[in-house]
Design a protein around this motif. Structure first.
Motif, PDB file in Angstrom:
ATOM      1  N   ALA A 125       6.237   2.731  -5.846  1.00 11.00           N
ATOM      2  CA  ALA A 125       5.236   1.667  -5.780  1.00 11.00           C
ATOM      3  C   ALA A 125       4.788   1.218  -7.172  1.00 11.00           C
ATOM      4  O   ALA A 125       4.571   0.017  -7.411  1.00 11.00           O
ATOM      5  N   VAL A 170      -1.117   7.777  -3.497  1.00 10.42           N
ATOM      6  CA  VAL A 170      -1.177   8.195  -4.895  1.00 10.42           C
ATOM      7  C   VAL A 170      -0.222   9.355  -5.146  1.00 10.42           C
ATOM      8  O   VAL A 170       0.418   9.437  -6.189  1.00 10.42           O
ATOM      9  N   LEU A 182      -2.969   1.807  -4.163  1.00 16.32           N
ATOM     10  CA  LEU A 182      -2.619   3.196  -3.899  1.00 16.32           C
ATOM     11  C   LEU A 182      -3.741   3.868  -3.122  1.00 16.32           C
ATOM     12  O   LEU A 182      -4.901   3.826  -3.541  1.00 16.32           O
ATOM     13  N   HIS A 238       0.855  -1.189   0.000  1.00 15.28           N
ATOM     14  CA  HIS A 238       0.000   0.000   0.000  1.00 15.28           C
ATOM     15  C   HIS A 238       0.888   1.234   0.000  1.00 15.28           C
ATOM     16  O   HIS A 238       1.793   1.359   0.829  1.00 15.28           O
ATOM     17  N   ALA A 248       4.962   7.104  -4.401  1.00 14.78           N
ATOM     18  CA  ALA A 248       3.989   6.584  -5.357  1.00 14.78           C
ATOM     19  C   ALA A 248       4.679   5.997  -6.589  1.00 14.78           C
ATOM     20  O   ALA A 248       4.337   4.898  -7.055  1.00 14.78           O
ATOM     21  N   THR A 288       1.208   9.905 -11.473  1.00 15.43           N
ATOM     22  CA  THR A 288       1.924   8.769 -10.885  1.00 15.43           C
ATOM     23  C   THR A 288       1.607   7.432 -11.540  1.00 15.43           C
ATOM     24  O   THR A 288       2.457   6.549 -11.582  1.00 15.43           O
TER      25      THR A 288
END
Length: 274
Positions: free
Chosen positions: A161, A146, A173, A143, A158, A208
């Protein structure tokens, strides 16, 4: 392959408070979850940055140590214990650049706007990858925020990720709160036409995630004891809470903090779908 329910969960929080504000329902939920605060490094002693000074600090190293203690207190409300990485918050990086530090000193309220166009996010993402090797997270349910609001630290986490997702990790996100509700609820959630809120969501997802993934969003609205626990945890951040409240105003009201948004990423052969 493990299902999402069986995978170990890791929450990537850019700063000391972000996961509590944006993803409380996971922190406060069942099962284990590792909370990793990415930019929790303590700067060199003997100096206070203009931004910290504007929030009431006299020395930034002591300020960060205090914030780390508050983070442990806040996460303890949900029975969690954080892992603090030693990467520096972007304000401490910016403070090493005389020109940038002077610009922030002259207008600390515009800090995000000042730094976001002058920071190389690729370098920040590389720093995260070095401190938190992607291979260690490949089999985790990750997790991350954003990056709503444009803060470079949020955006860097972000983008890191999203790189994990490209490498095969399962990534979700979450909506950076209170950034995502700065102008109230987006139209599709609140049922009232709200272009400023819609723009925050659209710009953040485009910056992102782009068009590589089909996104599905889940909305959680906390109520009752769960919301009370979240509010109690947010108030543990006594060092920064007054500044956050002054900056975000109505977005800090309980009826706004009750909303938590989570986007799941799915590979998509049809770009642009949301």
């Amino acid at each position: 392959m493990q299902s999402s329910h069986d995978r170990p969960v890791v929450l990537l929080s850019p700063h000391l408070d972000d996961a509590v504000f944006g993803l409380w329902h996971v922190l406060d939920g069942p099962g284990s979850a590792e909370v990793v605060t990415v930019f929790a490094g303590i700067p060199d002693p003997g100096r206070v940055t203009p931004l910290d000074a504007s929030h009431g600090a006299e020395e930034s190293a002591a300020w960060m140590r205090r914030r780390r203690r508050e983070d442990r207190e806040a996460l303890a409300v949900a029975g969690r214990d954080p892992r603090h990485l030693d990467l520096l918050d972007i304000q401490y990086v910016a403070d090493r650049d005389p020109e940038l530090a002077q610009a922030v000193a002259e207008d600390p309220d515009s800090f995000v706007r000042i730094v976001r166009d002058r920071i190389d996010l690729r370098d920040r993402v590389s720093q995260i990858a070095e401190a938190l090797p992607p291979d260690a997270l490949r089999d985790r349910l990750v997790h991350a925020p954003v990056g709503f609001g444009g803060h470079p630290d949020h955006r860097a986490v972000a983008l890191y990720a999203v790189e994990l997702a490209k490498a095969g990790a399962e990534v979700r996100l979450w909506g950076d709160s209170p950034y995502v509700v700065r102008h109230g609820l987006p139209t599709w959630l609140g049922g009232v036409h709200n272009p400023p809120a819609d723009e925050i969501v659209a710009e953040g997802l485009a910056a992102t995630v782009g068009d590589r993934y089909r996104l599905t969003v889940d909305t959680v609205r906390l109520t009752g004891a769960a919301l009370e626990r979240k509010l109690r945890a947010t108030r543990c951040y006594r060092t920064e809470y007054p500044s956050i409240q002054a900056d975000f105003g109505a977005a800090m009201e309980p009826d706004m903090l009750a909303y938590e948004l989570v986007w799941s990423l799915r590979a998509d052969d049809q770009p642009g779908r949301r």
